[in-house]
Motif scaffolding. Structure first.
Motif, short mmCIF file in Angstrom:
data_model
loop_
_atom_site.label_atom_id
_atom_site.label_comp_id
_atom_site.label_asym_id
_atom_site.label_seq_id
_atom_site.Cartn_x
_atom_site.Cartn_y
_atom_site.Cartn_z
N ARG A 42 0.85 -1.20 0.00
CA ARG A 42 0.00 0.00 0.00
C ARG A 42 0.88 1.25 0.00
NH1 ARG A 42 -3.40 0.05 5.13
NH2 ARG A 42 -1.30 -0.12 5.98
N LEU A 44 0.77 5.68 1.00
CA LEU A 44 0.09 6.74 1.74
C LEU A 44 -0.22 7.90 0.80
CD1 LEU A 44 -0.85 7.80 4.51
CD2 LEU A 44 1.45 8.79 4.76
N LYS A 47 -4.91 14.14 1.08
CA LYS A 47 -5.90 14.93 0.35
C LYS A 47 -5.47 16.39 0.40
CE LYS A 47 -10.08 13.60 0.03
NZ LYS A 47 -11.50 13.26 0.25
N TRP A 57 -6.37 13.53 -4.13
CA TRP A 57 -5.31 12.79 -3.46
C TRP A 57 -3.97 13.07 -4.13
CZ3 TRP A 57 -6.42 10.89 1.07
CH2 TRP A 57 -7.73 10.48 1.35
N SER A 129 -2.72 19.43 3.93
CA SER A 129 -3.55 18.24 3.72
C SER A 129 -4.72 18.21 4.68
CB SER A 129 -2.71 16.98 3.93
OG SER A 129 -1.55 17.00 3.14
N ASP A 131 -6.70 15.24 4.86
CA ASP A 131 -6.97 13.85 5.21
C ASP A 131 -5.83 13.00 4.66
OD1 ASP A 131 -8.30 11.65 6.23
OD2 ASP A 131 -9.90 11.66 4.75
N MET A 132 -5.78 11.76 5.12
CA MET A 132 -4.82 10.81 4.59
C MET A 132 -5.47 9.44 4.54
SD MET A 132 -2.23 10.20 7.75
CE MET A 132 -2.28 8.50 8.30
N ALA A 133 -4.95 8.59 3.65
CA ALA A 133 -5.46 7.22 3.54
C ALA A 133 -4.39 6.36 2.89
CB ALA A 133 -6.74 7.20 2.69
N TRP A 134 -4.45 5.06 3.17
CA TRP A 134 -3.57 4.08 2.53
C TRP A 134 -4.35 3.43 1.40
CZ3 TRP A 134 1.50 3.35 3.74
CH2 TRP A 134 1.96 3.93 4.92
N PHE A 135 -3.73 3.34 0.24
CA PHE A 135 -4.33 2.72 -0.94
C PHE A 135 -3.43 1.61 -1.45
CE2 PHE A 135 -6.02 7.06 -1.01
CZ PHE A 135 -7.38 6.82 -1.17
#
Length: 161
Positions: A42, A44, A47, A57, A129, A131-135
């Motif tokens: 994944r 990081l 946004k 993103w 930023s 927000d953050m998310a793992w994709f």
């Protein structure tokens, strides 16, 4: 456009040479240092909180300071945007793109590096930023800039994902 050396009006857009003083003017890409922070297949993503491309993103990174090496800029940007230290890994590649700033479309040379977090909790800079998310590296969302899309694809291949 005017010559930055003597102020004479230029006959053409760069690349050009000033007819009055002979100064050669070019439009060179601005270098960046960017990270693909990865873990277990994944990566990081952050946004964007600001224009251009607010709400989309992106990977952490930013422009190099004058005479700053892109690898050093990538580490600095990781610290500024994530609030943690990163361990820089392999160089992924350089990608020519564009960035809209102050009413101009600027050429950029985006330099991407693989990186891992040094174990601390991420603390986002809210001016950068929201927000953050793992994709999954092999199923990324559409990113704010085409260079990021290309770099994530290349990183996935390099990491065997």
């Amino acid at each position: 456009m005017f010559c930055p050396r003597c102020g004479q009006k230029l006959e053409a857009a760069p690349p050009t040479v000033c007819g009055a003083c002979g100064y050669a003017l070019f439009v060179n890409p601005r270098p960046t240092g960017s990270l693909i922070v990865h873990e277990s297949g994944r990566f990081l993503a952050l946004k964007r909180a600001a224009e251009p491309q607010a709400g989309l993103w992106e990977t952490p990174g930013g422009f190099c300071d004058g005479w700053e090496d892109p690898a050093a800029a990538a580490v600095r940007e990781g610290r500024e945007e994530l609030g943690v230290e990163v361990t820089l890994g392999d160089f992924v590649g350089m990608y020519v793109g564009s960035y809209d700033y102050q009413g101009e479309r600027l050429p950029v040379l985006d330099c991407f590096f693989l990186a891992t977090l040094d174990g601390a909790d991420v603390t986002l800079d809210p001016s950068e930023s929201s927000d953050m998310a793992w994709f999954d590296l092999d199923k990324p969302p559409s990113l704010a800039f085409e260079t990021m899309d290309a770099a994530v694809r290349d990183a996935a291949r390099r990491l065997g994902v």
